[in-house]
Design a protein around this motif. Sequence first.
Motif, PDB file in Angstrom:
ATOM      1  N   LYS A  60      32.285   8.872 -22.177  1.00 21.30           N
ATOM      2  CA  LYS A  60      32.185   7.449 -21.856  1.00 21.30           C
ATOM      3  C   LYS A  60      31.406   7.222 -20.562  1.00 21.30           C
ATOM      4  O   LYS A  60      30.641   6.263 -20.441  1.00 21.30           O
ATOM      5  N   LYS A  61      31.604   8.110 -19.594  1.00 17.66           N
ATOM      6  CA  LYS A  61      30.937   7.960 -18.300  1.00 17.66           C
ATOM      7  C   LYS A  61      29.415   8.074 -18.410  1.00 17.66           C
ATOM      8  O   LYS A  61      28.693   7.569 -17.539  1.00 17.66           O
ATOM      9  N   LEU A  62      28.945   8.728 -19.468  1.00 22.40           N
ATOM     10  CA  LEU A  62      27.497   8.865 -19.615  1.00 22.40           C
ATOM     11  C   LEU A  62      26.833   7.522 -19.899  1.00 22.40           C
ATOM     12  O   LEU A  62      25.639   7.355 -19.659  1.00 22.40           O
ATOM     13  N   GLY A  63      27.625   6.568 -20.423  1.00 20.04           N
ATOM     14  CA  GLY A  63      27.112   5.220 -20.645  1.00 20.04           C
ATOM     15  C   GLY A  63      26.020   5.176 -21.701  1.00 20.04           C
ATOM     16  O   GLY A  63      25.990   5.984 -22.627  1.00 20.04           O
ATOM     17  N   SER A  64      25.105   4.219 -21.552  1.00 20.28           N
ATOM     18  CA  SER A  64      24.017   4.066 -22.511  1.00 20.28           C
ATOM     19  C   SER A  64      22.927   5.103 -22.243  1.00 20.28           C
ATOM     20  O   SER A  64      22.889   5.722 -21.180  1.00 20.28           O
ATOM     21  N   PHE A  65      22.023   5.269 -23.191  1.00 20.87           N
ATOM     22  CA  PHE A  65      20.965   6.256 -23.084  1.00 20.87           C
ATOM     23  C   PHE A  65      20.029   5.926 -21.915  1.00 20.87           C
ATOM     24  O   PHE A  65      19.559   4.803 -21.792  1.00 20.87           O
ATOM     25  N   SER A  66      19.746   6.931 -21.087  1.00 24.32           N
ATOM     26  CA  SER A  66      18.810   6.764 -19.978  1.00 24.32           C
ATOM     27  C   SER A  66      17.379   6.962 -20.477  1.00 24.32           C
ATOM     28  O   SER A  66      17.153   7.417 -21.610  1.00 24.32           O
ATOM     29  N   LEU A  67      16.412   6.658 -19.619  1.00 26.49           N
ATOM     30  CA  LEU A  67      15.007   6.850 -19.979  1.00 26.49           C
ATOM     31  C   LEU A  67      14.709   8.323 -20.232  1.00 26.49           C
ATOM     32  O   LEU A  67      13.997   8.669 -21.192  1.00 26.49           O
ATOM     33  N   ASP A  68      15.264   9.194 -19.387  1.00 26.80           N
ATOM     34  CA  ASP A  68      15.052  10.634 -19.583  1.00 26.80           C
ATOM     35  C   ASP A  68      15.632  11.108 -20.909  1.00 26.80           C
ATOM     36  O   ASP A  68      15.042  11.961 -21.591  1.00 26.80           O
ATOM     37  N   GLU A  69      16.779  10.588 -21.280  1.00 28.96           N
ATOM     38  CA  GLU A  69      17.379  10.957 -22.560  1.00 28.96           C
ATOM     39  C   GLU A  69      16.501  10.512 -23.723  1.00 28.96           C
ATOM     40  O   GLU A  69      16.330  11.245 -24.704  1.00 28.96           O
ATOM     41  N   LYS A  70      15.949   9.304 -23.607  1.00 28.46           N
ATOM     42  CA  LYS A  70      15.070   8.797 -24.671  1.00 28.46           C
ATOM     43  C   LYS A  70      13.818   9.667 -24.800  1.00 28.46           C
ATOM     44  O   LYS A  70      13.355   9.957 -25.905  1.00 28.46           O
ATOM     45  N   LYS A  71      13.288  10.103 -23.654  1.00 22.61           N
ATOM     46  CA  LYS A  71      12.129  10.999 -23.684  1.00 22.61           C
ATOM     47  C   LYS A  71      12.500  12.328 -24.352  1.00 22.61           C
ATOM     48  O   LYS A  71      11.748  12.859 -25.170  1.00 22.61           O
ATOM     49  N   ALA A  72      13.674  12.866 -23.976  1.00 22.58           N
ATOM     50  CA  ALA A  72      14.117  14.139 -24.548  1.00 22.58           C
ATOM     51  C   ALA A  72      14.336  14.018 -26.053  1.00 22.58           C
ATOM     52  O   ALA A  72      13.971  14.924 -26.813  1.00 22.58           O
ATOM     53  N   VAL A  73      14.912  12.895 -26.490  1.00 19.74           N
ATOM     54  CA  VAL A  73      15.122  12.670 -27.926  1.00 19.74           C
ATOM     55  C   VAL A  73      13.788  12.628 -28.653  1.00 19.74           C
ATOM     56  O   VAL A  73      13.614  13.244 -29.721  1.00 19.74           O
ATOM     57  N   ALA A  74      12.809  11.914 -28.093  1.00 18.48           N
ATOM     58  CA  ALA A  74      11.503  11.788 -28.721  1.00 18.48           C
ATOM     59  C   ALA A  74      10.830  13.160 -28.853  1.00 18.48           C
ATOM     60  O   ALA A  74      10.282  13.493 -29.917  1.00 18.48           O
ATOM     61  N   ILE A  75      10.893  13.955 -27.778  1.00 15.06           N
ATOM     62  CA  ILE A  75      10.276  15.286 -27.818  1.00 15.06           C
ATOM     63  C   ILE A  75      11.014  16.184 -28.799  1.00 15.06           C
ATOM     64  O   ILE A  75      10.388  16.949 -29.554  1.00 15.06           O
ATOM     65  N   PHE A  76      12.330  16.103 -28.813  1.00 17.18           N
ATOM     66  CA  PHE A  76      13.146  16.919 -29.708  1.00 17.18           C
ATOM     67  C   PHE A  76      12.834  16.595 -31.176  1.00 17.18           C
ATOM     68  O   PHE A  76      12.616  17.487 -31.990  1.00 17.18           O
ATOM     69  N   ILE A  77      12.791  15.321 -31.520  1.00 19.39           N
ATOM     70  CA  ILE A  77      12.490  14.910 -32.895  1.00 19.39           C
ATOM     71  C   ILE A  77      11.075  15.328 -33.282  1.00 19.39           C
ATOM     72  O   ILE A  77      10.825  15.816 -34.389  1.00 19.39           O
ATOM     73  N   PHE A  78      10.138  15.122 -32.358  1.00 21.22           N
ATOM     74  CA  PHE A  78       8.748  15.527 -32.584  1.00 21.22           C
ATOM     75  C   PHE A  78       8.675  17.021 -32.916  1.00 21.22           C
ATOM     76  O   PHE A  78       7.976  17.437 -33.850  1.00 21.22           O
ATOM     77  N   THR A  79       9.416  17.818 -32.169  1.00 16.72           N
ATOM     78  CA  THR A  79       9.428  19.268 -32.371  1.00 16.72           C
ATOM     79  C   THR A  79       9.997  19.632 -33.743  1.00 16.72           C
ATOM     80  O   THR A  79       9.411  20.440 -34.479  1.00 16.72           O
ATOM     81  N   VAL A  80      11.141  19.044 -34.085  1.00 13.94           N
ATOM     82  CA  VAL A  80      11.796  19.342 -35.367  1.00 13.94           C
ATOM     83  C   VAL A  80      10.898  18.957 -36.538  1.00 13.94           C
ATOM     84  O   VAL A  80      10.764  19.704 -37.519  1.00 13.94           O
ATOM     85  N   VAL A  81      10.263  17.792 -36.455  1.00 13.49           N
ATOM     86  CA  VAL A  81       9.400  17.312 -37.547  1.00 13.49           C
ATOM     87  C   VAL A  81       8.225  18.275 -37.749  1.00 13.49           C
ATOM     88  O   VAL A  81       7.901  18.640 -38.888  1.00 13.49           O
ATOM     89  N   LEU A  82       7.596  18.702 -36.659  1.00 13.36           N
ATOM     90  CA  LEU A  82       6.471  19.631 -36.790  1.00 13.36           C
ATOM     91  C   LEU A  82       6.907  20.966 -37.380  1.00 13.36           C
ATOM     92  O   LEU A  82       6.215  21.557 -38.212  1.00 13.36           O
ATOM     93  N   TRP A  83       8.065  21.462 -36.939  1.00 10.07           N
ATOM     94  CA  TRP A  83       8.563  22.725 -37.487  1.00 10.07           C
ATOM     95  C   TRP A  83       8.945  22.594 -38.965  1.00 10.07           C
ATOM     96  O   TRP A  83       8.686  23.492 -39.760  1.00 10.07           O
ATOM     97  N   ALA A  84       9.546  21.481 -39.324  1.00 10.18           N
ATOM     98  CA  ALA A  84      10.039  21.306 -40.695  1.00 10.18           C
ATOM     99  C   ALA A  84       8.911  21.040 -41.691  1.00 10.18           C
ATOM    100  O   ALA A  84       9.084  21.253 -42.896  1.00 10.18           O
ATOM    101  N   THR A  85       7.762  20.577 -41.211  1.00  2.00           N
ATOM    102  CA  THR A  85       6.660  20.206 -42.109  1.00  2.00           C
ATOM    103  C   THR A  85       5.476  21.158 -41.991  1.00  2.00           C
ATOM    104  O   THR A  85       4.352  20.797 -42.344  1.00  2.00           O
ATOM    105  N   GLY A  86       5.735  22.378 -41.529  1.00  4.13           N
ATOM    106  CA  GLY A  86       4.651  23.336 -41.306  1.00  4.13           C
ATOM    107  C   GLY A  86       3.781  23.593 -42.517  1.00  4.13           C
ATOM    108  O   GLY A  86       2.567  23.790 -42.393  1.00  4.13           O
TER     109      GLY A  86
END
Length: 495
Positions: free
Chosen positions: A279-305
């Motif tokens: 609960k203390k983490l609250g809403s998503f921070s800008l850094d978290e949003k960046k990390a999510v975007a990079i993480f999803i980008f990575t998974v998509v590229l690996w999964a669609t090789g």
Amino acid sequence: MSEIKGNLESDDKQPPIKKKSKMEESMKKWGIPLAITVGLLLFFMPTPEGMSAQAQSSIAIFTGALILWITTPIPIYLTSIMAILLLPLVGAVKDQSVAFGTLGYDVIWLMVSAFILTAAMIKSNLGRRLSLWMVTKFGKTPKTTLFLLIVINFILAFFVPSTTARATLMVPICLILLEVYKAIPGKSNLGKTMMLQGVQADAIATSGVMTATSGNIIAVGFINDQAGGNIGYMDWLLASMPTAIVTMLITFFVGLKLFSFKDETNFTSAMDTLKDELKKLGSFSLDEKKAVAIFIFTVVLWATGDYHKAWFGFEISTEQTAVLSALLCLLPRVGLLTWKETNIKWELMIFAAGAYAVGNALDKSKGAEWIIGKVVDALGLEQMNHALVYIVVVFLSMYSHLIFTSKTVRVTILIPAFIALAKTLGLDPVPLALAAAMTMTYTITLPPHSKVNTIYFGTGYFTVLDQVKYAVVTCFIGACVISLAIFTWFKVIGI
């Protein structure tokens, strides 16, 4: 971050420091003289018929290094440095770049990228948020968390056709979970079990899905072309996935027995605290949003090789995707890390470089091939009962990764050899070759046996000896399950 760590530290006791057993102390004491003695004996003995002097030298260095890596009388990276130095000096490799050039291997870049992605997940708090959510939602106990991670590994095998990519995805999540559980690298049996079962799950899940690694696809090509088989995606899935699931379930409980962590953590009392931390983490921070975007980008590229060539006109490899993702994490404004925050373990890179140098010398000198040939001759396969031949081939194929450091090399050498053996003995080569192929992903005994092993080993939660103990048992169980399937399940599905 520091506040969260402080709260957790106040609620949970640190795991007790585990004292070295008498066996471990003896291994450290005698590791160096044993390695020197065995290495010199192998180096100076008369060269056996059919073996080159180069192969003999590589076998001697490989064996000596292996003893030192297991007994650990000196840090493992020092053993690797000595091996890299010795390979060209004693003629195990003709070109010193074969030894010194391994630090530039793609696996090293994969490891660097894995550290950077992990650091990004930690700094952004994305890893902590994901881990706290997983633990509070599904992992009510450490055991259920371990099982959950295995299930995720099996699911990813269908969508991410790379063992190393899946390891790079899973390790950051495991590290954050272990931080939540207050596990200390090198001391925590929970951390040891989680990382070792990560290695096991990656390998065993890969054996169940034909497209989970290129080695499986190459093996199917040999079976269909040379053995007259007609094995497709569903045939492989029906034959191998049940054996993979049974093996993983058995080895899951074996791991819990081998590395008991009953007295290590009292997580039930900490559940309310963990929910509060989420609960203390609250809403998503800008850094978290960046990390999510990079993480999803990575998974998509690996999964669609498999589709990159059609989409872009070029292919983006697993290694290129990992490095690109690491670059995005470090870019000013786009990323969220500085170089100092990456916490890359360079001593591990040196260890990996030495391990691959020794393994490559063994392969290129034909030393590994010579050993396998002698084993086949010594076992007298041509005179054995046919049922026993199936079993021996499965076990031989399973443990052949102790000699060959590449799945592709093993598949290329062994599968055609086993097909030829089956034809010579009048056996149906399809089930024999398929069963052997199902063992090829079990490259789990030592860190250099696969990139996955090296990535997990880099976390520092288990030793080489820990991995050997667990893997030898796992490989034995896997070989037994597959051997049994040949005479039962294969007949049910018509193979």
